[in-house]
Motif scaffolding. Structure first.
Motif, short mmCIF file in Angstrom:
data_model
loop_
_atom_site.label_atom_id
_atom_site.label_comp_id
_atom_site.label_asym_id
_atom_site.label_seq_id
_atom_site.Cartn_x
_atom_site.Cartn_y
_atom_site.Cartn_z
N ALA B 296 0.87 -1.18 0.00
CA ALA B 296 0.00 0.00 0.00
C ALA B 296 0.91 1.23 0.00
O ALA B 296 1.90 1.29 0.73
CB ALA B 296 -0.89 0.01 1.23
N PHE B 297 0.59 2.19 -0.85
CA PHE B 297 1.43 3.39 -0.96
C PHE B 297 0.52 4.59 -0.79
O PHE B 297 -0.47 4.73 -1.51
CB PHE B 297 2.13 3.42 -2.32
N CYS B 298 0.84 5.42 0.18
CA CYS B 298 -0.06 6.51 0.51
C CYS B 298 0.68 7.84 0.49
O CYS B 298 1.72 7.99 1.12
CB CYS B 298 -0.66 6.25 1.89
N TYR B 299 0.16 8.80 -0.27
CA TYR B 299 0.82 10.10 -0.37
C TYR B 299 -0.17 11.22 -0.06
O TYR B 299 -1.28 11.23 -0.58
CB TYR B 299 1.40 10.27 -1.78
N ASP B 300 0.24 12.15 0.79
CA ASP B 300 -0.62 13.30 1.07
C ASP B 300 -0.11 14.52 0.31
O ASP B 300 0.83 14.44 -0.47
CB ASP B 300 -0.70 13.56 2.58
N ILE B 301 -0.75 15.64 0.55
CA ILE B 301 -0.49 16.82 -0.27
C ILE B 301 0.96 17.30 -0.11
O ILE B 301 1.57 17.79 -1.07
CB ILE B 301 -1.52 17.93 0.06
#
Lengths: 266, 426
Positions: B296-301
């Protein structure tokens, strides 16, 4: 035929240099040049191997220098195939160092006029050993793909976008290369063991004798069998597959290095 | 003897307010070009006017106050007071002018380094000059070369490769994980504008099916219809997570919408096929701990901002290489122009020396009667060799005169006077 060997080494070394330049500077022109050089080197390498075989009147994988050279040839073959299929620009910078090293070692360890054991004067040699080296080459490629995967995953998870992030292929792409080289390597290794067994039956009257190389290759084969099984059943991909394939590669090196017992000549 | 000169102002030398006043609408350019080429000494001219720069390039002939003529012209057409204009101007001549044109066309002089629009603007400025007839051999060659150099910079350096907007950074990240996006499916959660922009980028990139979900079903349906996507109920979010590859979250919700356990179970269902979360909402709607889950790869602003920053950095790295390439090309181009300039004089010098030698030979033959063919041939060779040895150092000097700009004109004047060439280079 030695000039062909020198030309081969020179082209491989040049290709390595250009691959590294292409990798660091991220310039397509170097990668394309490197590929042309690998192609030319491979051609000379093939000419060299054929010439050597004709001159010595045997398949040139009967002593260490010959096998190192043949191993390099197999790796280059799989590298070219992988490049045509996937076009990952960075592959050369990771694969070619070993190819060049093997070629140089082969040249350094060169011995003239060695006598080959009568046992190796068999038609089984051609098949058994060439599939063995193709299996090694396939697993080596998988090992490289696993390294690329782990490095790129680290970049993507750490969320710091640096040198490697810009250069390495996409994760899924590494995973795909891992999968396909695993399947190729596994099929080749299975063939190696089967043909080896038949040859052993002819030469010594037994299919399997548990000599060190046989045992080691069985261990290696089992590791990859595990990977194939879990890959197909769905769970093991990506990071886990990468770790296991590195373990498999270490085991493969041991297999390559164990030359005692019935495999004592090489 | 003609020279290439360039004056102009850009975003570095002039404030936007001043640039606005100096800018020339493209409808006025042909008239201005006609007027400029009518002035004494101005042989060819081109005007490039964009929101970031106004430049005049010209081939001048023997006009020493060339910059002066161009400056007063620019002051007239732009309506900027002369002193204001002068302090914003840069002035280049010869190979420096060539290099500047190449840098502009290759987007090395742009406000956003490597932005692709400038090449199109230079191309239309060039076609305006061609249509007006104010562009001749030198400017034609110069701009054709500039377009070629710009293309080389695009293909040989990675200057245009990196995206510098947040939405395209999101697409780039998705591509770094998933590779080719053509058959990947996307779920948009929330009807925020950022999410919509990103989804548009993905759709342009050839992504597969797009699903949209939102607490308010109407907004979801509206957004879905704009993309040819499918609106799905918000309470089925858990189910859809297991079936899409990219999740773009852009809502105004103050709490987490997607948590660790949802992602873990989704990954189990999808047999560990990787999934990318792009969380564009502030406050965040995806649990940052999702990042710790394998596949799972999660990127925020902020992460997207970091990608943009890193990309700009890479562009600057690529620009250094591009600058080197441009410098080489401009030097080669200028040397070519100069040797073409020198060609008529070279021909003239060679012709004069050969003429003298051969007329002397003729005179000698007339006086001493005919010779046998063998001796004739030897005499001919002798004379040609003398002519060749005489002209060689002269030709070398003429051809390399441009390497020493301070003495170039003096040298060429002397040579042309000595050999009574028709064209005086002054």
């Amino acid at each position: 035929m030695n000039w062909a060997l020198i030309v081969t080494i020179v082209f491989y070394a040049l290709a390595l240099l250009h691959s590294c330049l292409g990798f660091f500077q991220k310039r397509q022109i170097f990668v394309s040049l490197a590929l042309c050089m690998v192609g030319v080197g491979f051609l000379f390498h093939t000419v060299y191997l054929v010439g050597l075989g004709l001159e010595r009147r045997h398949f040139p994988i009967t002593d260490l220098p010959e096998s190192l050279s043949f191993f390099a040839w197999s790796i280059t073959l799989t590298f070219i195939a992988a490049h045509i299929r996937y076009r990952y620009n960075v592959l050369g910078a990771f694969v070619l160092p070993l190819v060049s090293l093997l070629m140089i070692l082969s040249e350094v360890a060169w011995e003239e006029n060695h006598a080959i054991p009568p046992l190796l004067r068999s038609r089984w040699l051609y098949f058994h050993v060439s599939v063995a080296f193709l299996a090694y080459a396939g697993f080596f490629l998988m090992f490289i793909a696993a390294l690329l995967y782990l490095m790129q995953e680290k970049e993507l998870k750490s969320k710091r976008f640096r040198f490697l992030y810009f250069r390495l292929p996409a994760l899924q792409a590494c995973d795909e290369l891992m999968r396909n080289s695993l399947f190729v390597g596994f099929v080749m290794m299975s063939l190696t063991i089967v043909t080896g067994a038949f040859w052993a039956q002819q030469a010594w009257g037994r299919f399997w004798s548990w000599d060190p190389k046989e045992t080691a290759s069985l261990v290696t084969w089992s590791i990859y069998l595990l990977l194939v099984h879990y890959r197909l059943s769905g769970g093991w991909r990506a990071r886990r597959a990468a770790y296991v394939s590195i373990a498999g590669f270490v085991s493969m090196i041991i297999t390559f290095g164990v030359n005692a017992g019935l495999h004592a000549y090489l | 003897m003609s020279d290439l000169v360039l004056i102009g102002l850009n975003h570095r030398t002039a404030e936007v307010e001043r640039r606005e006043r100096a800018a020339l609408p493209s409808a006025d350019v042909p008239g201005a070009l006609t007027e400029l080429t009518a002035r004494p000494g101005i042989q060819e001219a081109l005007i490039l006017s964009t929101c970031n720069r106004v430049e005049v390039v010209s081939r001048v002939d023997g006009a020493d106050p060339a910059f002066e003529i161009l400056e007063s012209f620019l002051a007239e057409v732009s309506g900027l007071p002369r002193n204001e204009l002068s302090e914003s101007l840069y002035r280049y001549a010869g190979s420096e002018a060539v290099e500047h044109v190449f840098r502009v066309a290759s987007s090395l002089d742009s406000m956003i380094l490597g932005e692709p629009q400038i090449l199109g603007q230079v191309k239309s400025a060039y076609s305006l000059a061609v249509e007006t007839g104010s562009s001749g051999t030198l400017l034609n060659n110069l701009f054709q070369a500039a377009f070629r150099v710009a293309k080389r910079v695009r293909t040989e350096t990675s200057i245009g490769e990196y995206s510098v907007s947040v939405s395209s950074a999101a697409v780039e990240l998705a591509r770094k994980v998933l590779g080719n996006l053509s058959r990947k499916t996307i779920l948009i959660v929330g009807a925020g504008e950022m999410g919509e922009n990103t989804a548009r980028y993905l759709a342009d990139d050839g992504a597969g099916s797009i699903y949209v979900t939102n607490r308010g079903a109407e907004a979801a349906a509206g957004l879905a219809s704009r993309f040819g996507g499918i609106a799905v109920p918000f309470d089925q979010l858990r189910y859809w997570l297991a079936h899409v590859d990219i999740v773009i979250v852009s809502t105004a919700a103050p709490n987490l919408i997607i948590d660790r356990s949802m992602v873990t179970s989704a990954l189990r269902t999808r047999r560990n096929r990787p999934i990318v979360f792009i969380d564009m909402s502030v406050p965040r709607n995806v649990d940052p701990a999702v990042s710790d889950i394998e596949n799972a790869f999660c990127y925020d602003i902020d992460d997207l901002g970091a990608v943009v920053e890193a990309n700009l950095e890479e562009r600057r790295g690529a620009a250094a290489l591009a600058e080197k390439l441009v410098r080489q090309e401009s030097e080669a181009f200028w040397a070519r122009v100069k040797s073409m300039d020198a060609a008529p004089m070279v021909v003239e010098v060679r012709r004069r020396i050969e003429e003298v030698c051969h007329s002397e030979l003729d005179r000698y033959l007339k006086r001493n009667g005919p010779r046998d063919p063998k001796e004739m041939k030897e005499l001919e060779i002798l004379v040609s060799r003398i002519a060749g040895k005489m002209s060689h150092p002269l030709v070398t000097q003429i051809k390399s005169a441009h390497e020493d700009p301070t003495h170039e004109r003096a040298l060429l004047t002397v040579v042309s006077r000595l050999f009574k060439s028709h064209k005086d280079p002054a």
